[in-house]
Design an enzyme around this catalytic site. Structure first.
Site, PDB file in Angstrom:
ATOM      1  CB  THR A 283      72.868 -40.796 -23.225  1.00 53.77           C
ATOM      2  OG1 THR A 283      71.875 -40.374 -22.623  1.00 53.77           O
ATOM      3  CG2 THR A 283      74.302 -40.290 -22.937  1.00 53.77           C
ATOM      4  CG  ASP A 284      67.873 -43.616 -27.046  1.00 57.33           C
ATOM      5  OD1 ASP A 284      66.994 -42.995 -26.605  1.00 57.33           O
ATOM      6  OD2 ASP A 284      67.778 -44.586 -27.974  1.00 57.33           O
TER       7      ASP A 284
END
Length: 759
Positions: A283-284
């Site tokens: 994920t970011d």
């Protein structure tokens, strides 16, 4: 020939057999390892952390993170810089955790590691794939020497809105150019062997569509048709996958009403099933947690959604670490979901050679030799010069003579703090070469330089605060604005030519740096107004991380050089271009709007049923503005040189083709000026009648050539059915019989044309 074919086939079979053997060996190793792992240790591999605050002097990670590493609850770290610190952190995992599983060490190596190169948007304007690959290669060599094995790059989001601050990190507006750059970056970072200690794993981002955030506002909603996704926004990600990128980062935006991080269609159906991606998805920063604000549920719910969608690693938020065990007990996820994600992380570590040697990337000797080495500084200077775009050069004022008096003015003329540009997290701005030093280095003793600051970057206190969020980039002079302008005007009057170094502060672009007004700050506009009234020729050098609305400024300037942010060697590179040591060859990868009302603006637009006629007065009941042209200030692909190039008409090897045939389109390009120079010859194609409406042209090829003055060269492009394909309404990649136009020229708006038919 037959023998070569046999040898080639044998080599391919040998390589395939070797790859299959390696996969079998890897699968066996990881299967055996996972049999030994507890549930907590498997979930721990999905946890990516940064050391966090409150670290005591001498500590590498804070006590909480250290304890988690020792207990097998961390899969990787980022935010640790330096070979000694990384070694200490790796030792925690490799010697003190139960199974001694090594950590991944990542970083935002966006345009160089400690040696900083031009921002990615600038690099894309070189249209030089070998150079861009070299940028990534040198970045990997330097970063891996300092202990890192993973980069959160390349950022390949297509962007048509320069208000979005992260355009600085990408390759502009075109899917074809963006795809070529994505492939070059992945190849540069990863090389041919990920286990080599001078390569690092790339991470393509932000998957997907992040560059289309509404209003150009970061983290905002994105909404578009599947057809637009496939045709314009997805190709660069696909190119990175095809190039073998090891990891993918999810984006913050939603797609079809579902945030990317929880979007199973995106992460599993498209990425893995359609495209065949075999790596892992991270994920970011806190993207899992942020889905709570999207309205998808509490942390346990969104964490389960992300894992089920196909996300493997949770960056910082620790939703996986703290909720997946409970979700498993409640049967909201399965053991298989956790095992699949864990296996993908372990596979990445295996491919990087970390199980063979956890300290593979940790070498004090290599760090001493490679970090900020002379060859990298020299390369940074060359890359910066090749990335600049000459937008105007009236009266051939450039290149400057190495004699006479130059008034060097502007808030960025004697400034180290802003040379690197945004997202240079490991670069030391104080090692930068400011423009004044570069000009002194190149101009020699025959030039007198009169320096005056002329203006602050901005006088707006709110903008100053925003620009200084990561340290002082904007300093406010003790003198008032008029005193600064008066000093600059006096210097201009005593000079033969004025060189004004203007633009943005480096943190006016990048993440969380969207701007609704992308004009030059008022303080600098006032300075340029005053300089233009002196009657002296004014050369504007613009430093920015995005296209700005600079119509008036380009009218006032005698010459205009878009320099972007060039990295550590900015000053020397700008001087190289200004004095003709390098003849600029950059071409815009993103259109420049005349004003913000034209945004989004891009070259590959679609005609409406009521198009405004080309080069005709504005007509009522046509698709146009009352107050401004439909055309950009500077179109995609635009860029001047100190020399000039002429193009012959297009020659086609045939005026019709069948699906199995290829047509060759050729032009003769001649250097008609007084300097040797480089030209980017651009090929565009238009499908005149199709079942799905087509843009007015699509970039389908380009070649960067060097011609000596007076030299001519034939440039040819093969056109097969692949260049004619598009996604139809069923999202099938097809070519349809009919008439096509070919355009070849110096930019998207200045082209020759020819026609042919696909039968």
């Amino acid at each position: 020939m037959l023998r070569k074919m046999i040898v080639g086939a044998a080599l391919s079979l040998s390589l395939a057999a070797g790859a299959q053997q390696n996969d079998t060996k890897m699968n066996s190793f990881i299967t055996n390892l996972m049999k030994k792992m507890t549930l907590d240790e498997k979930i721990g591999q999905l946890n990516l952390l940064t050391p966090g605050g409150g670290i005591l002097t001498g500590s590498v990670v804070n006590p909480d993170v250290e304890a988690k590493i020792k207990s097998g609850k961390v899969g990787g770290l980022f935010g640790i810089i330096g070979v000694d610190k990384i070694k200490q952190a790796q030792e925690l995992a490799a010697t003190q955790s139960r199974l001694k599983i090594p950590l991944l060490f990542g970083s935002d190596i966006i345009h160089g590691y400690k040696t900083t190169y031009p921002i990615p948007l600038a690099l894309s304007c070189s249209w030089d794939m070998s150079m861009i690959e070299q940028v990534a290669r040198l970045s990997a060599v330097e970063a891996s020497a300092d202990g890192l094995c993973w980069t959160f790059s390349p950022m390949v989001d297509i962007a048509r809105d320069p208000r979005w601050g992260r355009v600085a990190e990408g390759a502009g507006e075109d899917p074809y150019l963006g795809s070529q750059i994505a492939k070059a970056m992945v190849k540069g970072y990863q090389g041919n062997d990920l286990k080599a200690n001078n390569t690092i794993m790339a991470c393509v981002k932000h998957f997907a569509l992040y560059g289309a955030a509404e209003g150009g506002r970061d983290y905002n909603t994105t909404d578009m048709s599947r057809l637009r996704m496939y045709e314009y926004y997805l190709p660069p990600y696909k190119a990175a996958i095809d190039a073998g990128v090891g990891s993918v980062m999810s984006s913050f935006n939603e797609i079809d009403g579902i945030p990317a991080t929880a979007n199973r269609w995106l992460m599993t159906d498209l990425l893995r099933k359609q495209w065949g991606f075999k790596g892992f998805v991270v994920t970011d920063y806190t993207a899992v947690n942020e889905m709570i604000d999207h309205g998808l549920g509490n942390l346990q719910t969104v964490s389960a959604l992300a894992l089920k969608a196909g996300v493997d690693m949770d960056m910082v938020g620790e939703g996986f670490l703290n909720t997946l065990k409970k979700s498993l007990q409640e049967k909201k996820i399965t053991q298989s979901d956790i095992d699949i994600a864990c296996r993908r992380i372990l596979e990445a570590k295996y491919k990087l050679g970390l199980f063979d040697d956890p300290y593979r990337y940790i070498s004090t000797d290599r760090a001493t030799k490679e970090v900020l080495s002379t060859d990298k500084r020299e390369a940074a200077r060359r890359f910066a010069a090749h990335s600049m775009v000459l937008l105007k050069n009236n009266n051939d004022i450039l290149p400057l003579k190495k004699s006479g008096t130059i008034a060097l003015v502007g808030p960025l003329a004697n400034n180290k703090s802003n040379m690197l540009g945004t997202w240079a997290v490991s670069g030391d701005a104080q090692l930068s070469v400011p423009v004044i030093d570069g000009i002194k280095n190149i101009a020699g003793n025959g030039v007198q330089i009169l320096y005056a600051k002329g203006a602050n970057i901005t006088d707006d206190s709110a903008l100053v605060k925003m620009g200084n969020v990561f340290g002082e980039k904007i300093s406010l002079d003790s003198r008032n604005p008029q005193q600064l302008i008066d000093e600059a005007v006096e210097a201009a009057r005593r000079s033969d030519v004025v060189v004004a170094i203007l633009g943005e502060a480096s943190e006016f672009t990048g993440e969380s740096a969207s701007r609704s007004d992308i004009s030059l700050p008022e303080s600098q506009r006032n300075l340029l107004d005053a300089l233009s009234k002196t009657g002296k020729p004014v050369v504007v050098v613009m430093m920015s991380g995005r296209p700005l609305t600079i119509q008036k400024e380009t009218e006032q300037a005698t010459a205009f050089l878009q320099a972007w942010f060039g990295g550590h060697e900015t000053g020397n590179a700008i001087a190289d271009v200004l004095f003709g040591n390098y003849n600029p060859s950059g071409k815009l990868s993103m259109s420049f709007p005349r004003n913000v009302g034209q945004i989004p603006i891009y070259y590959n637009y679609k005609r409406t049923g009521r198009p405004q006629a080309e080069n005709a007065p504005t007509q009522k009941f046509r698709s146009n503005y009352l107050d401004v042209s439909n055309k950009p200030l500077f179109p995609f692909g635009y860029g001047l040189s100190y020399t000039t190039f002429s193009y012959s008409g297009i020659r086609l090897s045939n005026t019709s083709m069948t699906p199995g045939q290829t047509i060759k389109a050729s032009v003769t390009v001649t250097n008609t000026g007084n300097y040797d120079g480089e030209e980017v010859v651009q090929l565009y194609i238009y499908d005149q009648v199709a079942s799905v409406t087509q843009p007015v042209k699509k970039l389908k090829g380009f070649q960067k050539i060097f011609l000596r003055k007076g030299e001519s060269r034939e440039v040819s492009f093969p056109i097969s059915i692949e260049e004619l394909k598009f996604f139809n309404s069923e999202l099938k990649w097809v070519a349809e019989p009919g008439d096509f136009k070919i355009y070849i020229g110096t930019n998207s708006d200045n082209v020759k044309d020819a026609s042919f038919t696909l039968k």
